[in-house]
Write a protein that holds these residues in place. Structure first.
Motif, PDB file in Angstrom:
ATOM      1  N   LEU A 171     -46.210  -5.701  51.832  1.00 26.90           N
ATOM      2  CA  LEU A 171     -46.207  -6.811  50.951  1.00 26.90           C
ATOM      3  C   LEU A 171     -47.175  -6.386  49.651  1.00 26.90           C
ATOM      4  O   LEU A 171     -46.775  -6.666  48.559  1.00 26.90           O
ATOM      5  N   ALA A 180     -56.553 -10.080  48.545  1.00 22.84           N
ATOM      6  CA  ALA A 180     -56.599 -11.398  48.838  1.00 22.84           C
ATOM      7  C   ALA A 180     -55.618 -12.452  49.401  1.00 22.84           C
ATOM      8  O   ALA A 180     -55.774 -13.031  50.131  1.00 22.84           O
ATOM      9  N   LEU A 181     -54.652 -12.089  48.493  1.00 27.87           N
ATOM     10  CA  LEU A 181     -53.338 -13.013  48.686  1.00 27.87           C
ATOM     11  C   LEU A 181     -52.838 -12.859  49.919  1.00 27.87           C
ATOM     12  O   LEU A 181     -52.238 -13.699  50.739  1.00 27.87           O
ATOM     13  N   VAL A 182     -52.680 -11.427  50.366  1.00 26.44           N
ATOM     14  CA  VAL A 182     -51.887 -11.311  51.659  1.00 26.44           C
ATOM     15  C   VAL A 182     -52.882 -11.336  52.809  1.00 26.44           C
ATOM     16  O   VAL A 182     -51.895 -11.169  54.095  1.00 26.44           O
ATOM     17  N   LEU A 183     -53.610 -11.765  52.689  1.00 27.19           N
ATOM     18  CA  LEU A 183     -54.751 -12.143  54.147  1.00 27.19           C
ATOM     19  C   LEU A 183     -53.902 -13.102  54.927  1.00 27.19           C
ATOM     20  O   LEU A 183     -53.529 -14.067  54.506  1.00 27.19           O
ATOM     21  N   GLY A 184     -53.620 -12.655  56.354  1.00 27.64           N
ATOM     22  CA  GLY A 184     -53.138 -13.494  57.205  1.00 27.64           C
ATOM     23  C   GLY A 184     -51.411 -13.247  57.216  1.00 27.64           C
ATOM     24  O   GLY A 184     -50.676 -14.110  57.721  1.00 27.64           O
ATOM     25  N   ALA A 185     -50.773 -12.876  56.120  1.00 25.12           N
ATOM     26  CA  ALA A 185     -49.310 -12.558  56.059  1.00 25.12           C
ATOM     27  C   ALA A 185     -48.915 -11.433  57.043  1.00 25.12           C
ATOM     28  O   ALA A 185     -49.790 -10.809  57.740  1.00 25.12           O
ATOM     29  N   ARG A 186     -47.553 -11.935  57.470  1.00 28.14           N
ATOM     30  CA  ARG A 186     -46.917 -10.899  57.946  1.00 28.14           C
ATOM     31  C   ARG A 186     -46.835  -9.757  57.486  1.00 28.14           C
ATOM     32  O   ARG A 186     -46.341  -9.660  56.286  1.00 28.14           O
TER      33      ARG A 186
END
Lengths: 221, 241
Positions: free
Chosen positions: A161, A150-156
């Motif tokens: 990661l 859930a934390l890396v949603l939308g991360a590069r």
């Protein structure tokens, strides 16, 4: 509770229709374990000695590989936002997602474990203990992993990661699970380690649900 | 919290207090190093290598302290949405990672003559290594978003989750395997370390704390100023358009 079952049914239907995903996780798991006899030699006693660690480390990696699809598809097509807008608490959605993740990865991993036990010369009693640790430990992996997903949603480069975030947090599960099977192999009492594994699972339930829900909320803002 | 959540007041506070922290750092670390390296006895078993302790132990303390600061600041940022708390958490992470790395490197240098190996899979070493990876994960996550605000929020959640997990990791690793000596300063009753060694150690410990505070104030100041510059630029662009 009704909503939980509806959400779970939706997740399972999606997983079944897409089909091959959870088979690929099991395929990775079996293949990765099979690599080790080539790497460290086919000596049966050595293989039996390292078998619990091998199975667990690879189960961990397999579970981690399947994490990035946990929320990603719903995030990309916008259905995550609709699910957040429903009156049901978001923690319920997370619970359904995690349950579905465990049913489509943790459970198949357990089903593949007996096959690997044969390959690695593990006897039936130790296999039984190994299956018990997998049954208690893999749900905890799904819960902790859900926070990372859930934390890396939308991360590069979210997929890379996620391993950096989640693997350090998986270590306690690994230590106690392998310790449990190791104790059983050496004919020591092993229920203590299993109990701690259960405690980690119980602690991971509230932590995983609340933290994942908080992460999803800020991702959808 | 003394009005420090207001960036302007924080800048004033940092300007006022920063130099004093810097001065204290120079005095404390200077005197601690001098006593530790020249004016304290060598250990009867470990000889001169025991002097590594005066850097190793304080950096281990700071590695853990910085993580706690980061987690508490993250929790404050999540609950009350204070902008300065975000900056404190973000600024604390590289400092903590640096201290943890110093601790690991000096530990390896100390371990080679004492244990005969650069690295052993001992409980404390392993838990510091995991702490280092937690820092790396935090920094990677906070820098992984195009929108800085989202990075701050996501990494704040991670810091709080990691904080809950750090004791669990610590205990699990303790049970797993241990060779490192147990705590000898923070245990109940009198410390089991000679005053001649304890004094420089404590000087270095307090000195590292003020060093950390100095750097943190600087980092937070520059973060606040950067945010302002960004806002001014955005305003200019919108004004022209």
């Amino acid at each position: 509770m009704n909503r939980y079952w509806e959400l779970l049914k939706r997740e399972l239907r999606l997983a079944l229709r897409q089909g091959s995903d959870s088979m690929m996780v099991v395929g990775f798991f079996v293949l990765a374990v099979i690599l080790f006899p080539f790497g460290i030699g086919p000596e049966p006693s050595i293989l039996a000695r390292v078998a619990p660690g091998l199975v667990w480390v690879n189960a961990l990696l397999a579970a981690m590989l399947s994490l990035d699809r946990l929320y990603q598809a719903d995030y990309e097509d916008g259905s995550l936002e609709l699910l957040i807008l429903t009156p049901a608490p978001l923690e319920l959605l997370v619970a359904a997602k995690v349950t579905a993740h465990w049913l489509t990865t943790g459970l198949p991993l357990m089903a593949a474990a007996p096959l690997l036990a044969i390959f690695l010369n593990l006897n039936a009693y130790d296999l039984g203990v190994l299956l018990l640790t997998l049954a208690v430990g893999t749900p905890a992996l799904s819960l902790i992993g859900s926070v990372g997903a859930a934390l890396v949603l939308g991360a590069r480069r979210g997929g890379v990661l996620i391993s950096l975030l989640v693997l350090p947090l998986f270590i306690p599960v690994l230590i106690f699970a392998v310790g449990c099977v190791d104790a059983a192999q050496h004919a020591f009492p092993w229920t203590g380690q299993l109990a701690i594994l259960g405690a980690i699972l119980l602690g991971a339930v509230p932590l995983g649900l609340y933290a994942s829900a908080a992460a999803l909320r800020q991702a959808a803002e | 919290m003394f009005g420090l959540q207001n960036p302007t007041k924080f800048l004033k506070f940092a300007k006022l207090v920063g130099p004093w922290f810097a001065l204290a750092t120079v005095l404390l670390i200077g005197s601690g190093l001098w006593i530790g390296l020249f004016a304290s006895p060598a250990d009867y078993q470990q000889g001169e290598t025991v002097r590594i302790m005066y850097v190793h132990v304080p950096s281990a303390w700071m590695g853990m302290f910085a993580y706690t600061v980061m987690a508490v600041a993250s929790a404050i940022a999540l609950v009350w949405k204070h902008p300065v708390a975000d900056h404190v958490a973000k600024g604390s992470a590289p400092l903590g990672a640096g201290f943890t790395l110093i601790c690991l490197v000096t530990g390896a240098l100390w371990g080679k003559p004492m244990w005969g190996a650069w690295w052993v899979w001992d409980a404390r070493l392993t838990s510091m290594l995991i702490l280092f990876f937690l820092y790396l994960g935090y920094m990677a996550l906070s820098g992984a978003f195009d929108n800085a605000e989202r990075g701050a929020k996501a990494s704040a959640i991670l810091a709080v989750v990691g904080w809950v997990n750090v004791p669990i990791i610590k205990f699990s690793v303790d049970w797993w395997n241990t060779l490192h000596q147990p705590a000898s300063v923070t245990k109940a009753g009198m410390p089991s370390i000679d005053p001649a060694m304890l004094i420089p150690l404590l000087l270095m410990g307090v000195g590292f704390t003020t060093f950390y505070a100095t750097l943190l104030l600087w980092r937070v100041r520059s973060e606040i100023l950067q945010t302002r510059i960004r806002n001014i630029r955005l305003a200019q662009i919108h004004g022209e358009g």
